[in-house]
Design a protein around this motif. Structure first.
Motif, PDB file in Angstrom:
ATOM      1  N   ASP A   1      -4.277   2.573  -4.567  1.00  0.00           N
ATOM      2  CA  ASP A   1      -2.940   2.665  -3.972  1.00  0.00           C
ATOM      3  C   ASP A   1      -2.513   1.346  -3.333  1.00  0.00           C
ATOM      4  N   MET A   2      -3.104   0.263  -3.803  1.00  0.00           N
ATOM      5  CA  MET A   2      -2.771  -1.078  -3.325  1.00  0.00           C
ATOM      6  C   MET A   2      -2.222  -1.891  -4.494  1.00  0.00           C
TER       7      MET A   2
ATOM      8  N   ALA B   1       0.857  -1.186   0.000  1.00  0.00           N
ATOM      9  CA  ALA B   1       0.000   0.000   0.000  1.00  0.00           C
ATOM     10  C   ALA B   1       0.889   1.231   0.000  1.00  0.00           C
ATOM     11  N   ARG B   2       0.564   2.200  -0.863  1.00  0.00           N
ATOM     12  CA  ARG B   2       1.272   3.484  -0.841  1.00  0.00           C
ATOM     13  C   ARG B   2       0.376   4.460  -0.096  1.00  0.00           C
ATOM     14  N   ILE B   3       0.964   5.074   0.901  1.00  0.00           N
ATOM     15  CA  ILE B   3       0.177   5.960   1.750  1.00  0.00           C
ATOM     16  C   ILE B   3       0.989   7.192   2.142  1.00  0.00           C
ATOM     17  N   PRO B   4       0.304   8.290   2.433  1.00  0.00           N
ATOM     18  CA  PRO B   4       1.001   9.458   2.964  1.00  0.00           C
ATOM     19  C   PRO B   4       1.459   9.191   4.397  1.00  0.00           C
ATOM     20  N   THR B   5       2.519   9.834   4.786  1.00  0.00           N
ATOM     21  CA  THR B   5       3.028   9.702   6.151  1.00  0.00           C
ATOM     22  C   THR B   5       1.941  10.065   7.162  1.00  0.00           C
ATOM     23  N   GLY B   6       1.148  11.079   6.844  1.00  0.00           N
ATOM     24  CA  GLY B   6       0.073  11.506   7.739  1.00  0.00           C
ATOM     25  C   GLY B   6      -0.994  10.452   7.945  1.00  0.00           C
TER      26      GLY B   6
ATOM     27  N   LEU C   1       5.327  -3.701 -10.083  1.00  0.00           N
ATOM     28  CA  LEU C   1       6.127  -3.254  -8.941  1.00  0.00           C
ATOM     29  C   LEU C   1       6.847  -1.949  -9.257  1.00  0.00           C
ATOM     30  N   ARG C   2       7.500  -1.903 -10.416  1.00  0.00           N
ATOM     31  CA  ARG C   2       8.219  -0.695 -10.818  1.00  0.00           C
ATOM     32  C   ARG C   2       7.270   0.501 -10.932  1.00  0.00           C
ATOM     33  N   ASP C   3       6.128   0.306 -11.576  1.00  0.00           N
ATOM     34  CA  ASP C   3       5.166   1.394 -11.748  1.00  0.00           C
ATOM     35  C   ASP C   3       4.574   1.839 -10.415  1.00  0.00           C
ATOM     36  N   PHE C   4       4.342   0.883  -9.527  1.00  0.00           N
ATOM     37  CA  PHE C   4       3.803   1.195  -8.203  1.00  0.00           C
ATOM     38  C   PHE C   4       4.775   2.099  -7.432  1.00  0.00           C
ATOM     39  N   TYR C   5       6.052   1.722  -7.451  1.00  0.00           N
ATOM     40  CA  TYR C   5       7.058   2.527  -6.757  1.00  0.00           C
ATOM     41  C   TYR C   5       7.266   3.873  -7.438  1.00  0.00           C
TER      42      TYR C   5
ATOM     43  N   LEU D   1       4.194  -2.951   3.465  1.00  0.00           N
ATOM     44  CA  LEU D   1       4.173  -4.282   2.855  1.00  0.00           C
ATOM     45  C   LEU D   1       3.753  -5.323   3.885  1.00  0.00           C
ATOM     46  N   TRP D   2       2.993  -6.316   3.457  1.00  0.00           N
ATOM     47  CA  TRP D   2       2.599  -7.420   4.329  1.00  0.00           C
ATOM     48  C   TRP D   2       2.132  -8.594   3.476  1.00  0.00           C
TER      49      TRP D   2
END
Length: 174
Positions: A38-39, A8-13, A155-159, A171-172
């Motif tokens: 964002d998953m 999951a890509r998430i903001p720090t907040g 994976l590359r596009d996600f990052y 990650l999990w």
């Protein structure tokens, strides 16, 4: 139900809000629910991708980036996401995460990997390639190279997306 790797890509907040929710909620619910866009579900690809990097002679900096992209880091405290009954990783392995600067570095390194050259280093026959890779590669249907390319590109596009938006990655296995 198969166990697959989730990112999951998430903001720090958002992570801070989940941590706060878990600490103040009577039932320790972190209210973890990142948006679906964002998953990323990496299926069983992480071990296969790493092994392809190893057998094809991928430069160590790129191989390390690929490993970190699929293993994360334990520096961020994510214990609140591993507490029952709201654990996002219901199995023994606790979630990991990569901070914004780690995500940017990994994104840059993944972007430098020549995936067609990587796959060209494998035997042309899928059975031979699967035997060399191991990790259940012989169970992949629809073509091993197709599978590997699909998940490496994802994976590359996600990052890349996470780096462009200055997001961290959690990650999990689920």
């Amino acid at each position: 139900m198969a166990v697959t790797q989730q990112l999951a890509r998430i903001p720090t907040g958002y992570l801070a809000a989940c941590r706060q929710s878990a600490s103040t909620s009577p039932d320790r619910d972190p209210h973890w629910d990142p948006p679906a866009h964002d998953m990323l579900d990496l299926d069983w690809a992480p071990a296969l991708l790493e092994r392809v990097g190893e057998v094809s002679g991928l430069h160590h900096a790129h191989l390390d980036a690929l490993r970190q992209a699929t293993e994360g880091d334990t520096a961020l405290d994510l214990a609140f996401l591993h507490a029952h009954p709201y654990a996002i990783a219901p199995f023994e392995t606790a979630p990991t995460a990569l901070n914004v600067s780690q995500v940017a570095r990994i994104s840059a390194l993944l972007g430098q990997i020549d995936t067609p050259a990587l796959l060209a280093a494998l035997p042309a026959d899928d059975r031979d390639a699967a035997s060399l890779i191991g990790h259940g590669a012989d169970n992949i249907t629809g073509g091993l190279s197709t599978y590997l390319l699909k998940y490496f590109n994802a994976l590359r596009d996600f990052y890349r997306g996470a780096a462009e938006r200055h997001l961290l990655v959690v990650l999990w296995w689920d």
